[in-house]
Design an enzyme around this catalytic site. Structure first.
Site, mmCIF file in Angstrom:
data_model
loop_
_atom_site.group_PDB
_atom_site.id
_atom_site.type_symbol
_atom_site.label_atom_id
_atom_site.label_comp_id
_atom_site.label_asym_id
_atom_site.label_seq_id
_atom_site.Cartn_x
_atom_site.Cartn_y
_atom_site.Cartn_z
ATOM 1 N N GLY A 15 -4.314 12.411 1.386
ATOM 2 C CA GLY A 15 -3.493 12.856 0.251
ATOM 3 C C GLY A 15 -3.768 14.316 -0.062
ATOM 4 N N ALA A 26 -9.885 30.454 2.611
ATOM 5 C CA ALA A 26 -11.298 30.856 2.696
ATOM 6 C C ALA A 26 -11.839 30.624 4.111
ATOM 7 C CB ALA A 26 -12.120 30.060 1.686
ATOM 8 N N ARG A 29 -10.303 33.429 6.418
ATOM 9 C CA ARG A 29 -10.817 34.784 6.176
ATOM 10 C C ARG A 29 -12.310 34.897 6.501
ATOM 11 N NH1 ARG A 29 -6.883 37.314 1.458
ATOM 12 N NH2 ARG A 29 -5.085 37.257 2.851
ATOM 13 N N ARG A 76 -1.510 10.774 7.057
ATOM 14 C CA ARG A 76 -2.544 9.748 7.254
ATOM 15 C C ARG A 76 -2.238 9.170 8.635
ATOM 16 N NH1 ARG A 76 -4.444 9.078 1.848
ATOM 17 N NH2 ARG A 76 -2.818 9.350 0.296
ATOM 18 N N ASP A 107 -12.673 10.803 2.063
ATOM 19 C CA ASP A 107 -13.499 9.926 2.901
ATOM 20 C C ASP A 107 -12.819 9.510 4.213
ATOM 21 O OD1 ASP A 107 -15.981 9.707 1.887
ATOM 22 O OD2 ASP A 107 -15.580 7.942 0.652
ATOM 23 N N THR A 129 -9.866 15.823 -2.779
ATOM 24 C CA THR A 129 -9.030 14.687 -3.195
ATOM 25 C C THR A 129 -9.019 14.637 -4.707
ATOM 26 O OG1 THR A 129 -8.963 12.283 -3.443
ATOM 27 C CG2 THR A 129 -11.027 13.172 -2.646
ATOM 28 N N ASP A 131 -8.977 12.144 -6.411
ATOM 29 C CA ASP A 131 -9.704 10.950 -6.875
ATOM 30 C C ASP A 131 -11.184 11.229 -7.173
ATOM 31 O OD1 ASP A 131 -7.381 9.581 -6.582
ATOM 32 O OD2 ASP A 131 -7.981 8.418 -4.833
ATOM 33 N N ASP A 133 -13.640 10.778 -5.356
ATOM 34 C CA ASP A 133 -14.399 9.585 -4.966
ATOM 35 C C ASP A 133 -15.154 9.746 -3.637
ATOM 36 O OD1 ASP A 133 -12.152 9.678 -3.385
ATOM 37 O OD2 ASP A 133 -11.695 7.547 -3.525
ATOM 38 N N ARG A 175 -6.534 4.582 -6.443
ATOM 39 C CA ARG A 175 -6.388 3.240 -5.874
ATOM 40 C C ARG A 175 -7.714 2.490 -5.909
ATOM 41 N NH1 ARG A 175 -2.335 3.731 -1.367
ATOM 42 N NH2 ARG A 175 -3.857 5.192 -0.556
ATOM 43 N N GLY A 189 -8.446 10.908 -25.809
ATOM 44 C CA GLY A 189 -8.788 9.989 -26.901
ATOM 45 C C GLY A 189 -8.109 8.640 -26.735
ATOM 46 N N HIS A 220 -0.935 4.196 -33.558
ATOM 47 C CA HIS A 220 -0.407 4.249 -32.192
ATOM 48 C C HIS A 220 -1.585 4.160 -31.228
ATOM 49 C CE1 HIS A 220 -1.451 8.483 -32.805
ATOM 50 N NE2 HIS A 220 -1.512 8.591 -31.498
ATOM 51 N N GLU A 227 -4.497 3.269 -11.259
ATOM 52 C CA GLU A 227 -3.572 2.607 -10.329
ATOM 53 C C GLU A 227 -4.153 1.346 -9.674
ATOM 54 O OE1 GLU A 227 -3.128 5.461 -7.269
ATOM 55 O OE2 GLU A 227 -1.799 4.236 -6.063
ATOM 56 N N HIS A 254 2.881 10.829 -8.394
ATOM 57 C CA HIS A 254 2.533 11.992 -7.565
ATOM 58 C C HIS A 254 2.619 13.317 -8.300
ATOM 59 C CE1 HIS A 254 2.905 8.917 -4.513
ATOM 60 N NE2 HIS A 254 2.178 9.698 -3.743
#
Ligand code: F6P
Length: 333
Positions: A15, A26, A29, A76, A107, A129, A131, A133, A175, A189, A220, A227, A254
């Site tokens: 992703g 970077a 260069r 992917r 990963d 990523t 995420d 993660d 995910r 909050g 409210h 996700e 997305h």
């Protein structure tokens, strides 16, 4: 690695994440500054299999620092999961004369990197990523920008939820990981945050949280759902049935992956890209560039893939205290 590096490839895979372009810039260069040629591999590992490449110069990566997405495209690759696909990728590396590859992604990208390194192509990974993660690093490129994008959207939602005294269920990406949901939940909050890492008890984690929030004077409610937890629409229906409200459900999707990288992502990506090439220049490869307390480190790919990063659950408690004013220890932590 004893021989002097003359040419490297750079690719983005998995992703996309804001700041990937800054990392590509970077890498290019820093390589050129060290007398190393740089070849862009398009569409990640898939491009390496199918010789989809573009030579990169200092100029060709001008004006991309501030751009979201990735100029190298991303994919992917199912084919790279097969031995046949990986052997074709090795042939492309030989054909292009690549002494190493910098792989920018998460990963999944690094699992590919490990396989390629086992076939004799040195790889250095740069974690990117939204995420956040990747176990071996505190931070992955794109996370901060994605958090800010989600926060901006949710702040807007809150305005209208407050006017109508409604409940909002907002699904953010992730995910398998709740980092984005939890950070964003604290920053907006939220009434409650649901993440895939923690088994959900609907009564305790949603119904009672809304009731507590009501008792604390709120009219409210903002429910942030990662996700990976399941359908936000379904959660909205269950809230309707359980507390008689008519929630509005928003899936941010997305939109969270796009947009100009912010300061943190541009700066981190630039440093990580620099250190990735530096590893090759100093004769090292087969590692992931990671941020840890005190700066940037290199971690061998195999070890990096074994590391786990856990959600810091104390953040839940902090969120509760902000929301209800008392320390309930409601989440059992
Ligand atoms: O890049 C990570 C991520 O954005 C996850 O949060 C999400 O689950 C997934 O990618 C979506 O992937 P795709 O863009 O292939 O639908």
């Amino acid at each position: 690695m004893d021989k002097k590096i003359k040419r490297i490839g750079v690719l983005t895979s998995g992703g996309d994440a804001p700041g990937m372009n800054a990392a590509v810039r970077a890498v290019v260069r820093t390589a050129i500054a060290n007398g190393i040629e740089c070849v862009g591999i398009r569409r990640g590992w898939q491009g390496l299999i199918h010789s989809d490449f573009v030579p990169l110069s200092r100029e060709s990566v001008g004006h991309i620092l501030s751009r979201g997405g990735t100029i190298l495209y991303t994919a992917r690759s199912e084919e790279f999961m097969t031995e046949k696909g990986r052997l074709k990728a090795v042939s492309t590396c030989k054909m292009l004369g690549l002494d190493g590859v910098v792989a920018i992604g998460g990963d999944g990208t690094f699992r590919g990197a490990l396989e390629l390194s086992r076939l004799g192509v040195p790889v250095v990974g740069v974690p990117a990523t939204i995420d956040n993660d990747v176990g071996c690093t505190n931070y992955t490129i794109g996370f901060d920008t994605a958090c800010n994008t989600a926060i901006e959207c949710i702040d807007r939602l809150r305005d209208t939820m407050q006017s109508h005294e409604r409940c909002s269920v907002v699904e953010v990406m992730g995910r398998n990981a709740g980092f984005l949901a939890l950070y964003v939940g604290i920053a907006v909050g939220a009434t409650t945050v649901l993440v895939p890492e923690r088994p959900i008890d609907f009564q305790r984690d949603v119904v009672e949280r809304i009731q507590d929030s009501r008792l604390a004077g709120n009219t409210h409610f903002m429910i942030v759902v990662a996700e990976g937890v399941g359908s936000a629409v379904e959660i909205g229906k269950r809230i309707h049935d359980a507390v008689g409200m008519d929630p509005r459900v928003t899936v941010l999707g997305h939109i969270q992956r796009g947009g100009a990288p912010n300061a943190r992502d541009r700066e981190t990506a630039t440093r990580m890209g620099y250190y990735a090439v530096n590893a090759f220049v100093e004769g090292r490869g087969n590692c992931i560039i990671a941020t840890q307390e005190g700066g940037i480190v290199e971690i061998p790919i195999e070890e990096a893939l074994q590391r786990k990063k856990h959600l810091q659950m104390d953040r839940y408690r902090i969120m509760e205290i902000m929301q209800y004013g008392t320390k309930h220890n409601l989440f059992g932590i």
